[in-house]
Design a protein around this motif. Structure first.
Motif, short mmCIF file in Angstrom:
data_model
loop_
_atom_site.label_atom_id
_atom_site.label_comp_id
_atom_site.label_asym_id
_atom_site.label_seq_id
_atom_site.Cartn_x
_atom_site.Cartn_y
_atom_site.Cartn_z
N VAL A 45 -58.29 84.39 -7.68
CA VAL A 45 -59.21 83.29 -7.39
C VAL A 45 -60.54 83.56 -8.08
O VAL A 45 -61.10 84.66 -8.00
N GLY A 46 -61.03 82.57 -8.80
CA GLY A 46 -62.31 82.70 -9.49
C GLY A 46 -62.18 83.08 -10.96
O GLY A 46 -63.17 83.01 -11.70
N ASP A 47 -61.00 83.52 -11.38
CA ASP A 47 -60.82 83.81 -12.80
C ASP A 47 -61.16 82.56 -13.62
O ASP A 47 -60.75 81.44 -13.27
N THR A 48 -61.92 82.75 -14.69
CA THR A 48 -62.44 81.62 -15.46
C THR A 48 -62.36 81.91 -16.95
O THR A 48 -62.66 83.03 -17.39
N LEU A 49 -61.98 80.90 -17.72
CA LEU A 49 -62.00 80.95 -19.18
C LEU A 49 -62.92 79.84 -19.68
O LEU A 49 -62.90 78.73 -19.13
N VAL A 50 -63.70 80.15 -20.72
CA VAL A 50 -64.69 79.19 -21.23
C VAL A 50 -64.51 79.03 -22.73
O VAL A 50 -64.44 80.02 -23.48
N TRP A 51 -64.41 77.76 -23.18
CA TRP A 51 -64.40 77.45 -24.61
C TRP A 51 -65.54 76.47 -24.91
O TRP A 51 -65.74 75.50 -24.17
N ARG A 52 -66.26 76.71 -25.96
CA ARG A 52 -67.29 75.76 -26.41
C ARG A 52 -66.73 75.04 -27.63
O ARG A 52 -66.44 75.66 -28.67
N ILE A 53 -66.57 73.75 -27.50
CA ILE A 53 -65.89 72.95 -28.53
C ILE A 53 -66.79 71.82 -28.99
O ILE A 53 -67.85 71.57 -28.41
N ARG A 54 -66.35 71.15 -30.04
CA ARG A 54 -67.08 69.98 -30.55
C ARG A 54 -66.14 68.79 -30.50
O ARG A 54 -65.07 68.79 -31.11
N VAL A 55 -66.55 67.76 -29.76
CA VAL A 55 -65.73 66.55 -29.60
C VAL A 55 -66.15 65.56 -30.68
O VAL A 55 -67.34 65.19 -30.76
N PRO A 56 -65.22 65.10 -31.52
CA PRO A 56 -65.61 64.23 -32.64
C PRO A 56 -65.96 62.81 -32.25
O PRO A 56 -66.73 62.13 -32.94
N GLU A 57 -65.40 62.33 -31.12
CA GLU A 57 -65.62 60.92 -30.76
C GLU A 57 -65.52 60.78 -29.25
O GLU A 57 -64.64 61.37 -28.62
#
Length: 852
Positions: free
Chosen positions: A200-212
């Motif tokens: 519980v609490g395990d987290t993954l983070v991605w920083r992405i760029r949304v084109p539209e």
């Protein structure tokens, strides 16, 4: 009396006749010669009306003329001391052949240094500013294959390059490192990802760029095998966009195993264009192994059909949606992984063969790229490739390459440099050839002009034996002796796994000899054998400081070289340009003997025997009594002696009585670091190599073991000594059910690293080896019998023995004579003798142990 007298006289006449016939017909070549003379005098006569020839080509014509006139005796062409610059290769055809009774020999005069050069000497240097010097080059060099090697005295100058060569660290310094060709969230491959995200609490983070901006479907590729309530992870984890409300994920039932991945449509998200932060959170416990995520606008797009054709090296097919945008996110490309047990695979994304992406600021904004070439260790770092540069797009940071396959895919962290750029001429000892102006520039270290002689390599070969085996016409009984070969060029190739330029080419040749020759500062191998060349002897030669390797054998099962002898040679400092080379590289060849050679300092193999497929097999070769040191200095996943067995047949190859010291290995990592030593063996039976006898070898100081078996069967390892591998001593890599019937008997295994494994295997099946016994093991400073951790495929040594292996083996000091001096002979009291170990004749190893 008369009859006896006549009989005795006849015998005397016969002896005299044989003596006369055995006296060779001799022609002479000298720098003081003249091609209009007879060539039958070693020196010009007093009146200079007759004397030796001036060129080897003229001597060759004289030999042909003598043969045409019926000369029955052996013929010798004796070449006086001097340097002979060849304008074209010396080509021998079947018409130039000798016979077993009357061979034809081309040799250096006794005690004379005779240099045959494929280069063009340069003179008339003039200083044009500071330490920059200029010299004119002949017209042909402006239109032929670009010269890539410049010899100054007894070394090569450095072709202008960026970054500059680091003379203090020539292997590990002077590199740039490729950037990733995609977005940061795409860095990874299918099949790797993130595991152990079950708390519980395990987290993954991605920083992405949304084109539209718009509505996106979220597909997840995952594996799970939970129990109880967590057997369906739906609702137990969520995705959050920026600081928005977490959205529970659906359709996350068990997949049938933690390694059994599948795609599932788990959510729909409203996304705003621009930089976004995507978080996966474990809300209630239970685990997933995450491989990849896809955000897609097209409601008809399905990854089960659109993503496929996965290759073991990471490449895959991705069909784009018919409408809208798609964002592929590799799980291991996460910017953050929060959790005490979370494991994240090191991102190893596939690359591109069409361009290299460079880091910001790494490559200057050059104005002229004519002649520029990319030198790179692509993909896994097994090879290097050299590719012409089409152009550089500084806006996208891309170096664009031809579409002709000059390189493997270029991946994040691959090391490279660029050569042949005028504006990179900025360090002492660098040179640049301006072909358009016919001018060579050289930047000296001091005020003195370049060292003499200055020779620019031109020809890529010097001697060619061109038979017609399809018509049963061979070049045969030809002998080359005592020459020094220098200054050949190398060519660019799309077959960078098998570059094969060579000083001497033998095609359709047999019963020929190359002996007592030196090959130095040449652009290729010393000798190339192909088109059924057989019974060739390459003996007692020196191959040093060359761009590729020593001897290479090429062909398919019908045309491969056979029954050749490569023995008593000294080869060192090989692969100065192309790296996927060997002292002896049997790409395809059978029944050859490779014996008593000394091969030191190679970027990859010392000896390689490859069976590439059913049509290109290398069988019944003998590799014995070779001294092999400091191999695999610049590549990895390799051995000092390597075999390939993709034909999946018992080869009958024999590897015996070789000394192998320091198989090193090197790789550059995705973050731009060079790691060495790395991932090597002494003897590597790669890709199903089978039916090989490995007997009486001494292997010391490798990384992953004295020997590695990669999927092969029916191999025998007996009476070998394996010392001090740093990670594991013996490595087994089963690929499938094919690997069975191997035997490991009466070997000595000694090591010092207490953290190293004794035996490593990809699985724990008991049928990989039919026998494993009568061995002697010794871990310095510890008792292997009391080591409680896993050191064998089955656990401890005791677990291994309970399964029936090493029942009669011993744990004891083998009592080497002096291992600190690499003297691994056994003392009389060694416990190995009682196991039936046989003495290894170390005094016969290497080129000094060769006896004809």
């Amino acid at each position: 009396m008369f009859i006896l007298f006549w009989g005795g006289l006849s015998m005397l006449m016969l002896v005299a006749l044989v003596s006369v016939q055995a006296e060779p017909l001799r022609f002479y070549v000298s720098p003081q010669g003249n091609d209009s003379w007879s060539g039958k005098l070693a020196r010009p006569n007093a009146r200079r009306t007759d004397g030796p020839f001036a060129t080897l080509h003229r001597a060759q014509r004289a030999v042909r003329e003598a043969k045409t006139q019926g000369a029955p005796q052996p013929i010798e062409v004796i070449v006086s001391a001097g340097t002979y610059y060849l304008n074209e290769p010396l080509v021998f055809t079947p018409d130039d052949s000798g016979s077993s009774d009357a061979p034809i020999t081309y040799r250096a005069a006794r005690g004379a240094k005779v240099v045959l050069s494929g280069g063009v000497p340069l003179s008339g240097w003039r200083r044009i500013g500071g330490n920059l010097w200029s010299v004119r080059v002949p017209e042909p060099l402006r239109s032929e294959e670009p010269p890539r090697l410049l010899r100054l005295g007894n070394r090569w100058a450095v072709r202008a390059r960026h970054p500059n060569l680091d003379p203090q660290n020539p292997l590990t310094g002077g590199w740039l490192f490729a950037d990733f060709h995609g977005e940061r969230w795409e860095r990874g491959v299918f099949g790797q990802g993130v595991g152990n995200i079950h708390n519980v609490g395990d987290t993954l983070v991605w920083r992405i760029r949304v084109p539209e901006s718009g509505r996106y479907r979220l597909w997840l590729r995952y594996a799970a095998d939970n129990v109880g309530d967590a057997s369906d992870m739906s609702g137990r984890c969520a995705v959050q966009v920026d600081d928005g409300i977490p959205i529970p994920l659906r359709n996350l039932a068990n997949t049938g195993g933690w390694g059994q991945y599948c795609w599932s449509l788990v959510a729909e998200l409203e996304l705003q264009a621009g930089e976004r932060t995507l978080r996966w959170k474990n809300l209630q416990g239970g685990g997933l192994n995450l491989d990849a995520l896809v955000l897609v606008q097209d409601t008809e797009w399905n990854p089960e059909q659109a993503i496929g054709d996965f290759q073991w090296w990471g490449a895959f097919r991705l069909d784009k949606p018919k409408q809208g945008h798609l964002i592929l996110i590799q799980a291991e490309a996460c910017d953050e992984a929060i959790g005490r047990e979370v494991t994240v695979a090191v991102p190893q994304p596939p690359g591109s063969r069409e361009y290299l992406v460079f880091r910001e600021g790494d490559i200057p904004r050059w104005s002229d790229l004519s002649g520029a070439e990319l030198h790179i260790f692509p993909a896994w770092g097994w090879v290097n490739a050299i590719a012409p540069i089409v152009r550089i797009d500084y806006d996208t940071r891309r170096v664009l390459l031809p579409p002709d396959g000059y390189t493997d895919d270029i991946r994040l962290g691959n090391r490279y440099f660029i050569s042949g750029v005028r504006e990179a001429l900025d360090a002492p000892d660098e040179w640049y050839l301006d072909r358009e102006r016919g001018e060579l520039l050289y930047l000296s270290e001091g005020d003195n002009p370049p060292a003499e002689p200055a020779v620019l390599a031109r020809l890529d070969r010097l001697i060619v034996l061109q038979g017609e085996p399809e018509r049963n016409r061979w070049v045969e009984h030809l002998r080359l002796e005592g020459f020094t070969f220098m200054d050949t060029n190398y060519t660019l190739t799309t077959n960078y796994y098998m570059p094969a330029d060579a000083v001497i080419w033998m095609s359709g040749a047999r019963n020929c000899v190359v002996t007592g020759c030196t090959f130095r500062w040449t652009g290729g191998y010393a000798l190339r054998l192909e088109e059924r060349s057989e019974r060739i002897q390459f003996v007692k030669n020196r191959v040093e400081d060359v761009a590729q390797g020593g001897v290479i054998l090429i062909g398919d099962n019908a045309s491969q070289p056979r029954r050749n002898l490569i023995a008593g040679n000294l080869m060192q400092r090989l692969g100065l340009v192309y790296k996927h080379v060997a002292g002896v590289y049997v790409i395809t060849g059978s029944d050859n003997r490779i014996a008593h050679n000394t091969i030191w300092d190679t970027p990859r193999y010392a000896v390689s025997l490859k069976s590439l497929d059913d049509t290109r097999s290398s069988h019944r070769n003998v590799v014995e009594f070779n001294d092999l040191r400091r191999t695999n200095l610049e590549t990895n996943d390799t051995g000092a002696i390597e075999t390939l067995g993709r034909d999946q047949k018992d080869s009958g190859n024999i590897i015996r009585y070789n000394l192998i010291l320091d198989s090193v290995g090197m790789i550059s990592t995705p973050d731009g670091k060079i790691v060495t030593p790395y991932f090597t063996w002494g003897i590597y039976l790669d890709d199903y190599s089978s039916g090989t006898t490995v007997f009486g070898n001494i292997v010391a100081r490798t990384v992953n073991g004295g020997v590695c078996v990669h999927g092969g069967r029916n191999n025998l390892f007996q009476n070998n000594i394996f010392v001090d591998a740093s990670v594991e001593q013996i490595r087994l890599q089963p690929r499938d059910d094919f690997m069975q019937g191997n035997r490991f008997l009466r070997n000595i295994v000694v090591y010092s690293n207490p953290e190293a494994l004794l035996i490593f295997s990809w699985d724990d099946r008991l049928d990989r080896f039919a026998e494993w016994d009568y061995n002697l093991y010794w871990l310095r400073g510890a008792d292997l019998r009391t080591v409680a951790r896993r050191i064998t495929p089955l656990g401890t040594l005791e677990d291994w023995r309970k399964a029936g292996f090493d029942a009669r083996s011993l744990i004891a000091d083998p009592l080497f004579v002096a291992s600190e001096r690499d003297d691994y002979r056994l003392r009389p009291g060694s416990p190995a003798w009682q196991l039936g170990f046989e003495a290894i004749p170390v005094e016969r190893i290497g080129h000094r142990g060769w006896r004809e």
